[in-house]
Design a protein around this motif. Structure first.
Motif, mmCIF file in Angstrom:
data_model
loop_
_atom_site.group_PDB
_atom_site.id
_atom_site.type_symbol
_atom_site.label_atom_id
_atom_site.label_comp_id
_atom_site.label_asym_id
_atom_site.label_seq_id
_atom_site.Cartn_x
_atom_site.Cartn_y
_atom_site.Cartn_z
ATOM 1 N N SER A 42 13.549 -1.481 70.404
ATOM 2 C CA SER A 42 14.308 -2.468 69.650
ATOM 3 C C SER A 42 14.263 -3.834 70.326
ATOM 4 O O SER A 42 14.031 -4.860 69.674
ATOM 5 C CB SER A 42 15.756 -1.992 69.510
ATOM 6 N N GLN A 43 14.442 -3.851 71.636
ATOM 7 C CA GLN A 43 14.397 -5.120 72.367
ATOM 8 C C GLN A 43 12.989 -5.703 72.392
ATOM 9 O O GLN A 43 12.808 -6.915 72.286
ATOM 10 C CB GLN A 43 14.920 -4.927 73.784
ATOM 11 N N GLY A 44 11.979 -4.850 72.527
ATOM 12 C CA GLY A 44 10.600 -5.322 72.565
ATOM 13 C C GLY A 44 10.137 -5.915 71.248
ATOM 14 O O GLY A 44 9.253 -6.764 71.214
ATOM 15 N N LEU A 45 10.749 -5.472 70.158
ATOM 16 C CA LEU A 45 10.376 -5.978 68.834
ATOM 17 C C LEU A 45 11.360 -7.027 68.322
ATOM 18 O O LEU A 45 11.284 -7.434 67.156
ATOM 19 C CB LEU A 45 10.286 -4.821 67.833
ATOM 20 N N ALA A 46 12.249 -7.493 69.187
ATOM 21 C CA ALA A 46 13.283 -8.441 68.773
ATOM 22 C C ALA A 46 12.706 -9.720 68.184
ATOM 23 O O ALA A 46 13.268 -10.282 67.245
ATOM 24 C CB ALA A 46 14.196 -8.774 69.953
ATOM 25 N N LYS A 92 9.390 -3.276 60.868
ATOM 26 C CA LYS A 92 10.703 -3.779 61.255
ATOM 27 C C LYS A 92 11.419 -4.264 60.009
ATOM 28 O O LYS A 92 10.937 -5.137 59.287
ATOM 29 C CB LYS A 92 10.580 -4.905 62.274
ATOM 30 N N LEU A 93 12.580 -3.667 59.760
ATOM 31 C CA LEU A 93 13.452 -4.067 58.673
ATOM 32 C C LEU A 93 14.644 -4.803 59.280
ATOM 33 O O LEU A 93 14.828 -4.757 60.504
ATOM 34 C CB LEU A 93 13.908 -2.830 57.884
ATOM 35 N N PRO A 94 15.464 -5.464 58.494
ATOM 36 C CA PRO A 94 16.576 -6.220 59.071
ATOM 37 C C PRO A 94 17.532 -5.387 59.926
ATOM 38 O O PRO A 94 18.092 -5.882 60.888
ATOM 39 C CB PRO A 94 17.295 -6.786 57.842
ATOM 40 N N VAL A 111 14.591 3.888 64.282
ATOM 41 C CA VAL A 111 15.347 3.327 65.390
ATOM 42 C C VAL A 111 16.283 2.271 64.818
ATOM 43 O O VAL A 111 15.846 1.376 64.093
ATOM 44 C CB VAL A 111 14.395 2.685 66.439
ATOM 45 N N THR A 112 17.562 2.391 65.152
ATOM 46 C CA THR A 112 18.518 1.386 64.720
ATOM 47 C C THR A 112 18.258 0.118 65.500
ATOM 48 O O THR A 112 18.149 0.139 66.727
ATOM 49 C CB THR A 112 19.959 1.872 64.956
ATOM 50 N N ASP A 113 18.119 -0.987 64.796
ATOM 51 C CA ASP A 113 17.857 -2.269 65.445
ATOM 52 C C ASP A 113 19.191 -2.828 65.929
ATOM 53 O O ASP A 113 19.923 -3.459 65.184
ATOM 54 C CB ASP A 113 17.188 -3.224 64.457
ATOM 55 N N ASP A 114 19.496 -2.569 67.210
ATOM 56 C CA ASP A 114 20.792 -2.950 67.756
ATOM 57 C C ASP A 114 20.687 -4.186 68.641
ATOM 58 O O ASP A 114 21.246 -4.231 69.726
ATOM 59 C CB ASP A 114 21.434 -1.793 68.513
ATOM 60 N N ASN A 115 19.974 -5.203 68.176
ATOM 61 C CA ASN A 115 19.840 -6.436 68.950
ATOM 62 C C ASN A 115 21.166 -7.161 69.104
ATOM 63 O O ASN A 115 21.326 -7.982 69.989
ATOM 64 C CB ASN A 115 18.823 -7.379 68.289
#
Length: 136
Positions: A42-46, A92-94, A111-115
């Motif tokens: 998630s962080q790498g795809l931020a 990657k979705l929102p 993976v939940t995008d928890d940025n």
């Protein structure tokens, strides 16, 4: 009569083995990522741009990625941190990231995008979405 029963048992064993092998290919061909690995993804795809969530189509683990989505190759900064993602594609979705098997275009993990969570927090791992995975 015995030959008929034996033949039926052999047929069931063969068909059962083929079904099990197919389930293994689609269900666990890719390793499931740990909470820390998911956070690293998630962080790498931020900084990667997200695609809009298509209306009417819901991606699910074990299902084909909808045609309206464009999978991309996993960037090196992610595969260096999480080598298990080296042979995966992603969308990657929102609000989430779909990990996709490039061979069969099936969603292997979400993976939940928890940025928005803090990187030092240990609670980020609990927000990963594991309920979309099929049970084993």
């Amino acid at each position: 009569m015995n030959q008929l029963i034996r033949g039926g048992a052999i047929l069931v064993a063969i068909l059962g083995t083929n079904g099990f092998a197919a389930a293994q290919r689609t269900g666990s061909a890719q390793p499931e990522l740990t909470a820390n690995q998911q956070q690293a993804v998630s962080q790498g795809l931020a900084t990667s741009p997200s695609q809009p969530t298509p209306s009417g189509e819901q991606a699910q683990v074990g299902k084909h990625v909808p045609d309206s989505m464009s999978p991309q190759a996993m960037p090196n900064n992610v595969t260096d941190q999480v080598p298990e993602t080296k042979n995966l594609l992603f969308v990657k979705l929102p609000d989430r990231i779909l990990l996709i098997d490039p061979d069969n275009k099936l969603v292997t993990q979400i993976v939940t995008d928890d940025n928005s969570s803090t990187t030092g927090s240990n609670t980020g791992g609990s927000s990963t979405n594991t309920s979309d995975r099929p049970s084993r």
